[in-house]
Design a protein around this motif. Sequence first.
Motif, short mmCIF file in Angstrom:
data_model
loop_
_atom_site.label_atom_id
_atom_site.label_comp_id
_atom_site.label_asym_id
_atom_site.label_seq_id
_atom_site.Cartn_x
_atom_site.Cartn_y
_atom_site.Cartn_z
N GLN A 105 0.83 -1.21 0.00
CA GLN A 105 0.00 0.00 0.00
C GLN A 105 0.86 1.25 0.00
O GLN A 105 0.45 2.30 -0.47
CB GLN A 105 -0.92 0.02 1.23
CG GLN A 105 -1.80 -1.20 1.38
CD GLN A 105 -2.48 -1.59 0.08
OE1 GLN A 105 -3.06 -0.76 -0.59
NE2 GLN A 105 -2.37 -2.86 -0.28
N ALA B 212 -4.81 0.50 3.21
CA ALA B 212 -5.60 0.41 1.99
C ALA B 212 -6.88 1.24 2.11
O ALA B 212 -7.69 1.00 2.99
CB ALA B 212 -5.95 -1.05 1.70
N TRP B 215 -11.69 1.64 -1.56
CA TRP B 215 -11.84 1.02 -2.89
C TRP B 215 -10.79 -0.05 -3.11
O TRP B 215 -11.03 -1.06 -3.75
CB TRP B 215 -11.79 2.10 -3.99
CG TRP B 215 -10.45 2.78 -4.12
CD1 TRP B 215 -10.05 3.91 -3.49
CD2 TRP B 215 -9.35 2.37 -4.95
NE1 TRP B 215 -8.76 4.22 -3.85
CE2 TRP B 215 -8.30 3.30 -4.75
CE3 TRP B 215 -9.13 1.29 -5.84
CZ2 TRP B 215 -7.08 3.22 -5.37
CZ3 TRP B 215 -7.90 1.21 -6.47
CH2 TRP B 215 -6.89 2.16 -6.24
N LYS B 216 -9.60 0.15 -2.54
CA LYS B 216 -8.55 -0.87 -2.70
C LYS B 216 -8.87 -2.10 -1.85
O LYS B 216 -8.65 -3.23 -2.27
CB LYS B 216 -7.20 -0.30 -2.27
CG LYS B 216 -6.35 0.14 -3.45
CD LYS B 216 -5.00 0.58 -2.99
CE LYS B 216 -3.90 -0.05 -3.80
NZ LYS B 216 -2.59 0.46 -3.37
N LEU B 220 -8.91 -5.83 -3.16
CA LEU B 220 -7.85 -6.69 -2.64
C LEU B 220 -8.35 -7.72 -1.63
O LEU B 220 -7.73 -8.75 -1.42
CB LEU B 220 -6.75 -5.85 -1.98
CG LEU B 220 -5.91 -5.00 -2.93
CD1 LEU B 220 -4.95 -4.12 -2.15
CD2 LEU B 220 -5.14 -5.88 -3.91
#
Lengths: 362, 305
Positions: A105, B212, B215-216, B220
């Motif tokens: 990330q 994160a 949306w990630k 994921l």
Amino acid sequence: MAAQPLVTFDRVTKRFGDFTAIDDLTLDIFEREFFALLGPSGCGKTTLLRLLAGFEAPDEGRVLLGGEDLAGVPPYRRPVNMMFQSYALFPHLTVAGNIAFGLKQDRLPKAEIAERVDEMLALVQLGALAQRKPDQLSGGQRQRVALARSLAKRPKVLLLDEPLAALDRKLREETRFELKELQARLATTFVIVTHDQDEAMTVADRIAVMDHGRIAQVGVPAEIYEQPNSRWVAEFVGDVNLIEGRVTTVYPSFVLLERDGLRLRVAATAVVSPGTTAWAALRPEKISIAHEASDSAENGAAGIVTDIGYLGTVSRYKVRLDCGLVVEAAMMNASRRASQTIGVNDRVWLSWTPEAGVLLTR
Amino acid sequence: MGDMSKTTNTRSSRLIVLAPYAWLVLFFLAPFLIVLKISLSQSTLMQPPYAPLLALDAGWQGLKDFFGALSLDNYAALFTDALYRRSYLKSLEVAAVSTAILLFIGYPVAYALARAPRRWQAILVLLVVLPFWTSFLIRVYAWINILQRDGLLNDALLALHIIDRPTTWLATDSAVYIGIVYSYFPFMVLPLYATLERMDESLLEAAADLGAPPWKTFFLVTVPLSLPGIAAGALLCFIPITGEFVMPDLLGSSATLMIGQTLWTEFFGNRDWPAAAALAVVLLVILAGPILLYQRREARALERR
């Protein structure tokens, strides 16, 4: 401590509907501290941790990190990481994939991610299991992966929510020392939430004992244990005999407490005035138990042994004093001599020094 | 005494194990063998409209004649006639596109259901299936009403100034897609909801904690973990849509000729039972792959539980 605190809870209140989880709480946590939030379930300790992680927002007050207000900063932008009680490992990712998740990330270069993952795997001694999925690991191994994952991003503060609760007793006790060692080695600030006072005492530099959304007492473990500031703290942390009495005389260094003809000399650890009610908190291990009265003792009482609990390293004796009060005394089995063997229904003499007790007014 | 009850126990438990197989033989294997036999026969103008018929009274010679008369001619015809090939391809196309649309619409709905407050979830799920308590045909006729030139859809689009003159919806591919997506909607939403609802919320928090954004986290964590639901929903829709008959027949035109209609025409229109049977067998072979895939997944999911 004059240094600027790393984490500050400034008059924080958090409510869930009618329930006040955190009630006007103020607390400072300093850099490189291993800080424990200790309390029974429902006392608000996990909520406090979630406020710092960003999963909850305070209704009133501020949460500061490094002097900056965290209000409005979402969890994914806070430089703190959390190890979840359930571990919350991603079941679809391998051990290495779980540890790399946070690093990805941050868009770190691939080589650096790989390096950091290896470093973390080595740190928790799981190198051989890097390609396993979480459901192929034992509970202890999962706990290590969760720890490695939360440390991989080198957070400013590591939050541990009951990190050892799911382990069996032996593993839990071993892991306590490992955690402490790890924290010292990494020089990172750790904040642990636990309901287990032994755990808090073993790992933490300082402990905040929480009750009903407030902090009952903050201090180093010895302080919390030796000088509890209330009956509640004394009872929650360790075993204690709480003897209620009326203050008869106040001397400069000690106070006389009377109850049913029993007179107690207690060090003047609190300000009291004659005629008021106060409590003496006496830890069982600070009470000596013998067959004969010792003349030198400043506090003493005779009674009958009603029950003995043998716990390996110590034995605990329940003694009914002549005045009717039941008191618990503990003795290390190593210091017990054969000639002193005490049995149930034996008449015994208990004694303790004025400093053994703590005078409490609430 | 104890021994006897034990033997009866095992005997009855054996019977219970046999029951599903008996069901399969009676209602799947036997009819399939009949269809397979007809697909190898020739069309005639007699009653029944195919030959040869198995004549057991003719003895050994009759049996020989019977098997000698069976042929693969009908299958050969399927591959040479472009009409059949086109309707197979059209069926697969409609099934694939519809499944994609269903997934695209169904996922957000299932997600919203799973994230709704617990006490609302049962009611919301009920609302998804509620329309299906009315007769299927009534609902299709309702759609004909909505989609016709002066129907509700055109009225609404005109009122919103999205179109300035009525559009033809009925007897188009769009109408078929609307009808199919509408009627298979719960088959997509319910399996998706089941996996999303079971997902551990602390995993989403962990992803956020590790940096994160939402949306990630969705791509994921949520999507990979809901793959079993996606697969179940997609197969549950794709398999029956391929053989769909009512929607293209009532809402579509001759351009949306799906295999179900072709089969119907052969059977009732041309009274060519052998050709229709061959069509059905080939459809089954085409769908055998997805069906086996679906059943394997289900079995594995059961084992894991």
